[in-house]
Design an enzyme around this catalytic site. Structure first.
Site, PDB file in Angstrom:
ATOM      1  N   ASP A 126      34.054 -10.304  78.758  1.00 25.03           N
ATOM      2  CA  ASP A 126      34.510  -8.557  79.644  1.00 25.03           C
ATOM      3  C   ASP A 126      33.177  -8.054  79.882  1.00 25.03           C
ATOM      4  O   ASP A 126      33.474  -7.684  81.013  1.00 25.03           O
ATOM      5  CB  ASP A 126      35.348  -7.824  79.208  1.00 25.03           C
ATOM      6  CG  ASP A 126      36.510  -7.970  78.618  1.00 25.03           C
ATOM      7  OD1 ASP A 126      37.440  -9.433  79.395  1.00 25.03           O
ATOM      8  OD2 ASP A 126      37.299  -8.089  78.037  1.00 25.03           O
ATOM      9  N   CYS A 131      44.350  -9.814  85.085  1.00 26.56           N
ATOM     10  CA  CYS A 131      43.658 -10.471  86.827  1.00 26.56           C
ATOM     11  C   CYS A 131      43.450 -12.122  86.085  1.00 26.56           C
ATOM     12  O   CYS A 131      44.169 -12.908  85.836  1.00 26.56           O
ATOM     13  CB  CYS A 131      41.333 -10.099  85.610  1.00 26.56           C
ATOM     14  SG  CYS A 131      41.470  -8.369  85.997  1.00 26.56           S
ATOM     15  N   ARG A 174      42.287  -0.283  87.711  1.00 20.05           N
ATOM     16  CA  ARG A 174      43.013  -0.779  86.129  1.00 20.05           C
ATOM     17  C   ARG A 174      42.356  -0.480  85.434  1.00 20.05           C
ATOM     18  O   ARG A 174      42.705   0.170  84.321  1.00 20.05           O
ATOM     19  CB  ARG A 174      43.819  -2.283  86.687  1.00 20.05           C
ATOM     20  CG  ARG A 174      43.734  -2.376  88.068  1.00 20.05           C
ATOM     21  CD  ARG A 174      44.684  -4.324  87.749  1.00 20.05           C
ATOM     22  NE  ARG A 174      44.772  -4.400  85.779  1.00 20.05           N
ATOM     23  CZ  ARG A 174      44.524  -5.154  85.617  1.00 20.05           C
ATOM     24  NH1 ARG A 174      44.566  -6.853  86.175  1.00 20.05           N
ATOM     25  NH2 ARG A 174      44.290  -5.951  84.780  1.00 20.05           N
ATOM     26  N   ARG A 187      46.001 -18.288  81.389  1.00 16.96           N
ATOM     27  CA  ARG A 187      46.400 -17.429  79.912  1.00 16.96           C
ATOM     28  C   ARG A 187      48.009 -17.543  79.915  1.00 16.96           C
ATOM     29  O   ARG A 187      49.015 -16.467  79.526  1.00 16.96           O
ATOM     30  CB  ARG A 187      46.359 -15.932  81.102  1.00 16.96           C
ATOM     31  CG  ARG A 187      45.072 -15.661  81.278  1.00 16.96           C
ATOM     32  CD  ARG A 187      44.904 -14.385  82.512  1.00 16.96           C
ATOM     33  NE  ARG A 187      44.605 -13.391  81.041  1.00 16.96           N
ATOM     34  CZ  ARG A 187      44.244 -12.204  81.152  1.00 16.96           C
ATOM     35  NH1 ARG A 187      44.190 -11.075  82.371  1.00 16.96           N
ATOM     36  NH2 ARG A 187      43.807 -11.546  80.216  1.00 16.96           N
ATOM     37  N   LYS A 232      40.555   1.078  77.035  1.00 11.26           N
ATOM     38  CA  LYS A 232      41.733   0.177  77.856  1.00 11.26           C
ATOM     39  C   LYS A 232      42.519  -0.536  76.872  1.00 11.26           C
ATOM     40  O   LYS A 232      44.216  -0.750  77.095  1.00 11.26           O
ATOM     41  CB  LYS A 232      41.112  -0.405  78.988  1.00 11.26           C
ATOM     42  CG  LYS A 232      42.333  -1.253  79.678  1.00 11.26           C
ATOM     43  CD  LYS A 232      42.037  -1.854  81.301  1.00 11.26           C
ATOM     44  CE  LYS A 232      41.797  -3.475  80.906  1.00 11.26           C
ATOM     45  NZ  LYS A 232      42.690  -4.352  80.656  1.00 11.26           N
ATOM     46  N   ASN A 233      41.689  -2.157  76.404  1.00 14.03           N
ATOM     47  CA  ASN A 233      42.084  -2.534  76.134  1.00 14.03           C
ATOM     48  C   ASN A 233      43.055  -2.063  74.819  1.00 14.03           C
ATOM     49  O   ASN A 233      44.472  -2.930  73.754  1.00 14.03           O
ATOM     50  CB  ASN A 233      41.358  -4.391  75.549  1.00 14.03           C
ATOM     51  CG  ASN A 233      41.787  -4.737  76.947  1.00 14.03           C
ATOM     52  OD1 ASN A 233      41.912  -4.531  78.045  1.00 14.03           O
ATOM     53  ND2 ASN A 233      39.616  -6.017  77.515  1.00 14.03           N
TER      54      ASN A 233
HETATM   55  N1  EPU Z   1      45.344 -18.391  74.667  1.00  9.95           N
HETATM   56  C1  EPU Z   1      45.944 -19.885  74.534  1.00  9.95           C
HETATM   57  N2  EPU Z   1      46.856 -19.127  73.663  1.00  9.95           N
HETATM   58  C2  EPU Z   1      47.669 -17.806  73.765  1.00  9.95           C
HETATM   59  C3  EPU Z   1      46.834 -17.169  74.276  1.00  9.95           C
HETATM   60  C4  EPU Z   1      45.641 -16.873  74.288  1.00  9.95           C
HETATM   61  O1  EPU Z   1      45.517 -20.525  74.465  1.00  9.95           O
HETATM   62  O2  EPU Z   1      48.838 -17.658  73.964  1.00  9.95           O
HETATM   63  C5  EPU Z   1      43.937 -18.842  74.916  1.00  9.95           C
HETATM   64  C6  EPU Z   1      43.820 -18.509  76.774  1.00  9.95           C
HETATM   65  O3  EPU Z   1      43.517 -18.811  77.227  1.00  9.95           O
HETATM   66  C7  EPU Z   1      41.895 -17.832  76.516  1.00  9.95           C
HETATM   67  C8  EPU Z   1      42.107 -17.404  75.297  1.00  9.95           C
HETATM   68  O4  EPU Z   1      42.641 -17.800  74.123  1.00  9.95           O
HETATM   69  O5  EPU Z   1      41.316 -19.163  76.612  1.00  9.95           O
HETATM   70  C9  EPU Z   1      42.118 -16.089  74.960  1.00  9.95           C
HETATM   71  O6  EPU Z   1      42.745 -15.631  74.868  1.00  9.95           O
HETATM   72  P1  EPU Z   1      43.542 -13.812  74.345  1.00  9.95           P
HETATM   73  O7  EPU Z   1      44.453 -13.871  74.071  1.00  9.95           O
HETATM   74  O8  EPU Z   1      42.525 -13.949  73.666  1.00  9.95           O
HETATM   75  O9  EPU Z   1      43.224 -12.989  75.929  1.00  9.95           O
HETATM   76  P2  EPU Z   1      44.370 -11.461  76.395  1.00  9.95           P
HETATM   77  O10 EPU Z   1      45.476 -11.064  75.226  1.00  9.95           O
HETATM   78  O11 EPU Z   1      44.754 -12.418  77.353  1.00  9.95           O
HETATM   79  C10 EPU Z   1      42.220  -9.979  76.582  1.00  9.95           C
HETATM   80  C11 EPU Z   1      41.585  -8.878  77.191  1.00  9.95           C
HETATM   81  C12 EPU Z   1      41.606  -9.196  77.991  1.00  9.95           C
HETATM   82  C13 EPU Z   1      40.040  -9.812  77.536  1.00  9.95           C
HETATM   83  C14 EPU Z   1      40.721 -11.224  76.155  1.00  9.95           C
HETATM   84  C15 EPU Z   1      39.177 -11.661  75.999  1.00  9.95           C
HETATM   85  C16 EPU Z   1      43.771  -7.595  76.926  1.00  9.95           C
HETATM   86  C17 EPU Z   1      45.252  -6.479  78.070  1.00  9.95           C
HETATM   87  N3  EPU Z   1      43.153  -7.786  77.858  1.00  9.95           N
HETATM   88  O12 EPU Z   1      43.501 -10.084  76.799  1.00  9.95           O
HETATM   89  O13 EPU Z   1      40.798  -8.205  78.794  1.00  9.95           O
HETATM   90  O14 EPU Z   1      39.017 -10.853  78.444  1.00  9.95           O
HETATM   91  O15 EPU Z   1      41.623 -10.027  75.357  1.00  9.95           O
HETATM   92  O16 EPU Z   1      38.967 -10.981  74.649  1.00  9.95           O
HETATM   93  O17 EPU Z   1      43.650  -6.872  75.932  1.00  9.95           O
HETATM   94  C18 EPU Z   1      40.478  -6.927  80.867  1.00  9.95           C
HETATM   95  O18 EPU Z   1      39.942  -6.061  80.042  1.00  9.95           O
HETATM   96  O19 EPU Z   1      38.983  -7.599  81.324  1.00  9.95           O
HETATM   97  C19 EPU Z   1      40.366  -8.721  80.177  1.00  9.95           C
HETATM   98  C20 EPU Z   1      40.653 -10.075  81.122  1.00  9.95           C
END
Ligand code: EPU
Length: 419
Positions: free
Chosen positions: A305, A117, A397, A122, A22-23
């Site tokens: 996750d 989620c 999802r 985020r 998915k991701n």
């Molecule tokens: N963060 C920041 N600033 C940013 C972006 C992130 O401070 O601009 C912080 C966040 O607050 C968090 C950490 O960095 O504490 C990690 O966030 P990240 O950006 O890595 O997560 P994401 O891209 O929003 C993706 C996956 C999530 C998964 C996380 C961590 C997708 C679409 N989502 O989210 O997947 O938990 O990486 O591995 O790729 C899921 O599949 O259920 C899911 C939530």
């Protein structure tokens, strides 16, 4: 409301094939619009997030077809729109990958603040930092992400944290930028590597994906390709934990075992027998798990996750386990639902102390987010008797054919619309 009804207490046994990631795919689909000739993706999971991305592509004027067997065809030749519709953007986090893709393709991307989620605040500051370093004017005012540039230029970008989203957005924007881009402190997750491999299959020049320094050498144009998405790391982990949690014996097939090392190590510590093959993993468990301590971390650490499904397993451990969630500040909400099924847990900020009980009880519970959904279904599989899991749309999802897959392993799960 729809429910998943589980008549639990049966060990899972047999073989199961894992769907595409998915991701990975939720970033690959937006990235595909960088090519002005058609792209064919294979091993795409037919899940709700992918259906939303298809609708976004169509709203932007592209052709998007899903002809079956995990195939996804994208022809963005006739795309004309730089703005993702509000009602689609808010349905998922990954809609914001269109911001960088539209920026690279048309010089402007506008995406209403993405949904996803509710597991923490985020923020998007690191994506804004990456796009801005490449020369875009960026803003996140008025509830939308807006990036604009007449020309993108390579730059050196140091991410404050190895964010998956910021790494991917910066990669997507950098491939057609002029000159070299270096992303330092980049995320190393398998899905980031897969996005880079996909972009390279279209002619991009990306080196170092999978390490914390990624170099992108800008190219003038990309061409369409046919690309097979990697297996889903989190579905693989969910199935491995489910096998252990039901004291089962399951061969999880079409996976990449090296992506699972953090989980495999914890399952072994908990007393599971885990056998790795080239593209399959067998998990066997006969007794209650031993207690373990788990700390979520960016890859190659233990994935956040899988924190939720792992908590379901540890709820019946023979002692006290400690889970520390370092990635998202609100990813323990589902524990209140597991408590309704007999879990004993104390939460101190980002630390959960789980005192194992001999067994969970069946119950009626509500899913709070996607991976909480997996945890509650696992709890239902573990508890003898009938469990009803509501708010199933979260599960749809991200998990393809979840009920069918568990039923194929001997579970008794059905989707029902009335209780
Ligand atoms: N963060 C920041 N600033 C940013 C972006 C992130 O401070 O601009 C912080 C966040 O607050 C968090 C950490 O960095 O504490 C990690 O966030 P990240 O950006 O890595 O997560 P994401 O891209 O929003 C993706 C996956 C999530 C998964 C996380 C961590 C997708 C679409 N989502 O989210 O997947 O938990 O990486 O591995 O790729 C899921 O599949 O259920 C899911 C939530």
């Amino acid at each position: 409301m729809q429910y998943i009804r589980i008549r639990g207490g049966k060990p899972l046994e047999g073989e199961i094939t894992i769907s595409g990631g998915k991701n990975a795919v939720v970033a690959i689909i937006p990235a595909a619009i960088l090519s002005q000739t058609p792209v064919m993706l294979e091993n795409v999971p037919y899940i709700e997030d992918v259906f939303v991305l298809r609708d976004i592509l169509v709203a932007l004027g592209a052709k998007a077809e899903m002809p079956g067997h995990g195939r996804f065809y994208i022809d963005s030749t006739c795309m004309h729109n730089s703005r993702v519709p509000d009602e689609l953007a808010v349905r998922m986090r990954a809609s914001y990958y269109f911001c960088s893709a539209l920026l690279a393709r048309f010089g402007e991307g506008i995406v209403p603040m993405p949904g996803g989620c509710a597991i923490g605040t985020r923020p998007v500051d690191q994506t804004l930092k990456g796009l801005s370093a490449l020369g875009a004017e960026v803003s996140s005012d008025f509830g939308q992400l807006h990036a604009k540039a007449s020309r993108l230029k390579g730059a050196e970008i140091f991410l404050d944290c190895p964010s998956v989203g910021a790494t991917i957005n910066t990669l997507i924007a950098a491939v057609l930028a002029e000159g070299q881009t270096t992303i330092v402190n980049a995320g190393r997750e398998p899905h980031i590597v897969d996005v880079a491999s996909f972009l390279n299959s279209m002619g991009a020049q990306i080196k170092g994906a999978g390490t914390d320094v990624i170099r992108v050498y800008g190219v003038k144009a990309l061409r369409g390709s046919s690309y097979t998405v990697i297996p889903d790391q989190i579905e693989t982990g969910t199935m491995m934990i489910a096998a252990a949690a039901t004291k089962g014996n399951v061969l999880v097939k079409d996976v990449i075992p090296t992506h699972m090392e953090a989980l495999t190590a914890k399952l072994v510590e908990a007393g599971c027998q885990v056998d790795e093959y080239t593209d399959a993993i067998r998990v066997r468990m006969q007794a209650r798990p031993k207690p373990v301590h788990v700390t979520t971390l960016p890859y190659p650490g233990f994935p956040t996750d899988l924190q939720q499904p792992m908590a379901a397993l540890l709820s019946v451990a023979t002692g006290t386990s400690i889970i520390t969630e370092t990635i998202f500040e609100s990813r323990f909400k589902y524990l209140a639902e597991l408590q309704r099924m007999g879990m004993r847990v104390n939460i101190l900020d980002r630390v959960a102390l789980i005192e194992g009980v001999p067994q969970l009880m069946p119950g009626r519970v509500l899913v709070t987010d996607l991976r909480a959904g997996a945890a509650l279904v696992l709890a239902g599989l573990m508890a003898e008797g009938e469990t009803l899991v509501g708010n199933t749309h979260y599960i749809d999802r991200g998990y393809e054919n979840m009920e069918q897959k568990f039923n194929a392993l001997g579970a008794d799960i059905a989707r029902i619309s009335e209780v």
